[in-house]
Structure formats: structure tokens, C-alpha cells
Design an enzyme around this catalytic site. Structure first.
Site, short mmCIF file in Angstrom:
data_model
loop_
_atom_site.label_atom_id
_atom_site.label_comp_id
_atom_site.label_asym_id
_atom_site.label_seq_id
_atom_site.Cartn_x
_atom_site.Cartn_y
_atom_site.Cartn_z
N THR A 97 1.37 -1.80 0.13
CA THR A 97 -0.26 0.23 0.20
C THR A 97 0.86 1.14 -0.42
O THR A 97 1.87 1.86 0.91
CB THR A 97 -0.80 -0.10 1.29
N LYS A 172 -7.87 1.45 -2.67
CA LYS A 172 -6.90 1.18 -2.08
C LYS A 172 -7.74 1.84 -0.18
O LYS A 172 -7.91 2.38 0.03
CB LYS A 172 -6.17 0.87 -1.68
N LYS A 247 -1.68 5.09 8.48
CA LYS A 247 -1.03 5.01 7.65
C LYS A 247 -2.05 5.47 6.04
O LYS A 247 -1.90 6.61 5.40
CB LYS A 247 -0.09 3.77 6.87
#
Ligand code: NAD
Length: 300
Positions: A97, A172, A247
């Protein structure tokens, strides 16, 4: 290019990459792996991964390379090495990611080498990585996606082609922004309900079949009891750690800033998870933020 490469290089054999590489071995691929951490290498070796001494050694002779690394700078650094070493036509897949800009930079490195490439981040966590039930969301050309799909299907259950380079990362972070916001919403409702004398089970029974229904409530309920498999029942052991949610929310805010998108609730979710993390709870499951939200009104 064959749809089932004989040898796959796997760079980044941590909590996610280790079990993903093991699933490729189980599917019959020869997998050559590399990680900077000796413990990750040893764990991968025990799963049948042939351990290499460097990125360059791992990719030698491989027809596909998968990376599963902490952040964008690691991906760009490793892909620079890989693109400088592999022959044209080698398939490059990044499942980390990372920020959309780094994903596009990695694509450009691959393109300069005439290597098909996709960004293919995952949802499903370490449980999904072990069970081979991850969801992949991919960005890249049709040709690169067609080549990558059979490999991704050996590590996951659902594979989506979301669009051009960077579209997988965009999907995502948008999904996880929904998740962070919805989890906070569910936690706030439980904290308010408790103060109003409403039982947790009663709120769950009503909301889970009403318009408040969502994944954060019915699959991942942040209080123990109503959903016995949720991390709330095991002391908030992750699952999906609050630090990783932070994050992803930061990546969403970074992308929103660049794109000029208004995401006020995303920004507030980032602030709340940053506060929770700063209080030392980054290693707990992200649903544990209910404990902070129960705190005094003026302190949250
Ligand atoms: P991790 O820290 O367990 O693993 C990352 C690995 O990369 C480490 O073993 C590290 O030594 C290795 N590494 C770093 N730089 C390297 C380099 N230059 N060469 C070789 N190896 C290098 O992290 P993780 O939990 O496996 O997550 C990996 C990625 O997946 C992250 O981008 C994360 O955001 C994403 N992700 C994680 C989860 C989760 O639940 N853990 C869920 C979805 C997505």
C-alpha cells in the site's frame, strides 16, 4: 509470456509477503524470495521459498516479480534495481500500500524497460494473506492485468482491474478512508448508547438490520459480544493495526491534497487515529479506538 510463470521472485517477506509467497509455492510455482530481515527469510525458507542473498539474485531468471514492502520509497528503490536487471517483458507486480505518486513512478520505471506492470494493493490483512483469500485491486494496462491475474488468484479470492496505473492504490485508499470513517461512526454510536443507558446488544440488534448497518458493525463490531469473531473479543489483538489504518488515512489525505478533493471526515478520521497512535495504541486493532472515544467529551 506464459500465464503461469515458472519462477516468481518475491521481494518483501514480512507479515503479508511471507504467507503470500508461501501460497505461490503451494500453487506449484518456484519462488525465489528476498527480504532485508533475516527472520523473514528464515520463515519463508521453512515454507519452501528459495532464499536469495539480494534483490538482483532473487529476480535472476524470474518471469514475474512481486513486491510487498512498507512504503512508496521502498517500492521505487526496489523497482529501480529490478528494472535495471530484468529482461524486457518481465511482469512486475507491487502489492504494497503506497501513495499514488510512487505507484506511478514505479510504473514509469517498468515502462522504460518495456516490462508490463501493475499496482495491486490488497485488502484482507494477515488472515487473508495466510488463507489465500485476499482482495486485489489492480491498476495498469489490460495486457499487464491479464498476465498478472492468474498469479494474483493464487494469493487471493477476488481480483479487480480498477483502471490505469495507480488506480489500484486509489481504490485501496478510498476504501480504507470509508472504513476508518465508518469505524469511528460505529464506535461513537456505542459510546453514546452506553451513556444513554442503551445495552450494546440492543444497539447492535437494531442497527445491524437498520440504516446504520455496515461492515464495521456487523463483521468487525468494536465491542465484545455481538460478533464473537471480532478483535474486541480478544483484547483488540490485530486484525488490522491502528498504525496501519493511520498510514492509509494519511495516504488518503495526501492524495486528496494533490487532487484538490474535499474530504473533511477523512481528515478528522486521520486526526483521531493520529491521536490514538500517539497515546501508544498503534499496535492494537483499529477498532480499539472505541476506548478513546468513550473518554471525556472535551478530551477527544
Ligand atoms: P512488514 O513490515 O511485516 O513487511 C515488510 C517487509 O519488507 C519487511 O520484512 C522488511 O524487512 C522488508 N523490506 C523493506 N525494505 C526492503 C528492501 N529494500 N528489500 C527487501 N525487503 C525489504 O509489513 P506488512 O504488514 O507485510 O505490510 C506490507 C505492505 O502491505 C505495506 O505496504 C502495508 O501497508 C500493506 N498491507 C498490510 C496489511 C496488514 O494487515 N499487515 C494489510 C493490507 C496491506
Amino acid at each position: 509470456m506464459t500465464t503461469r510463470p515458472q519462477t516468481i521472485a518475491f521481494i518483501g517477506l514480512g507479515n503479508m509477503g511471507g504467507p503470500m509467497a508461501a501460497n505461490l509455492v503451494r500453487a506449484g510455482h518456484a519462488v525465489r524470495g528476498f527480504d532485508l530481515a533475516p527472520a523473514s527469510l528464515e520463515a519463508a525458507r521453512a515454507e519452501g521459498v528459495a532464499v536469495a542473498g539480494s534483490v538482483l539474485e532473487a529476480v535472476e531468471g524470474a518471469s514475474a516479480v512481486v513486491t510487498m514492502l512498507p512504503a512508496g520509497r521502498h517500492v521505487v528503490e526496489v523497482w529501480s534495481q529490478v528494472a535495471g536487471a530484468v529482461p524486457a517483458g518481465t511482469l512486475l507486480i507491487d502489492s504494497s500500500t503506497v501513495d499514488v505518486a510512487s505507484a506511478r513512478e514505479a510504473h514509469a520505471l517498468a515502462e522504460a524497460r518495456s516490462c508490463p506492470a501493475i499496482d495491486a494493493p490488497v485488502s484482507g490483512g494477515t488472515g487473508g494473506a495466510k488463507a489465500g483469500t485476499l482482495t486485489f485491486m489492480a491498476g495498469g494496462s489490460e495486457q499487464a492485468f491479464a498476465a498478472a491475474e492468474p498469479i494474483l488468484k493464487r494469493m487471493g479470492r477476488s481480483v479487480f482491474h480498477c483502471g490505469a496505473a495507480g488506480a489500484g492504490q486509489a481504490a485501496k485508499i478510498c476504501n480504507n478512508m470509508i472504513l476508518g470513517i465508518s469505524m469511528i461512526g460505529v464506535c461513537e454510536a456505542f459510546a453514546l448508547g452506553e451513556k444513554l443507558g442503551l445495552s450494546q446488544q440492543a444497539l447492535f440488534d437494531v442497527a445491524s438490520v437498520s440504516s446504520g448497518q455496515c461492515w464495521s458493525l456487523t463483521t468487525y463490531c468494536p465491542v465484545p459480544g455481538p460478533v464473537p469473531t471480532s478483535p474486541a473479543n480478544t483484547g483488540y489483538r490485530p486484525g488490522f493495526a491502528a498504525a496501519l489504518m493511520l498510514k492509509d488515512l494519511r495516504l488518503a489525505q495526501e492524495a486528496a491534497g494533490t487532487a484538490g478533493a474535499a474530504t473533511p471526515l477523512g481528515a478528522e478520521a486521520e486526526r483521531l487515529y493520529a491521536r490514538f497512535d500517539a497515546q501508544g495504541h498503534g499496535g492494537q486493532d483499529f477498532s480499539a479506538i472505541v476506548q478513546m472515544l468513550r473518554g471525556p467529551r472535551e478530551e477527544v
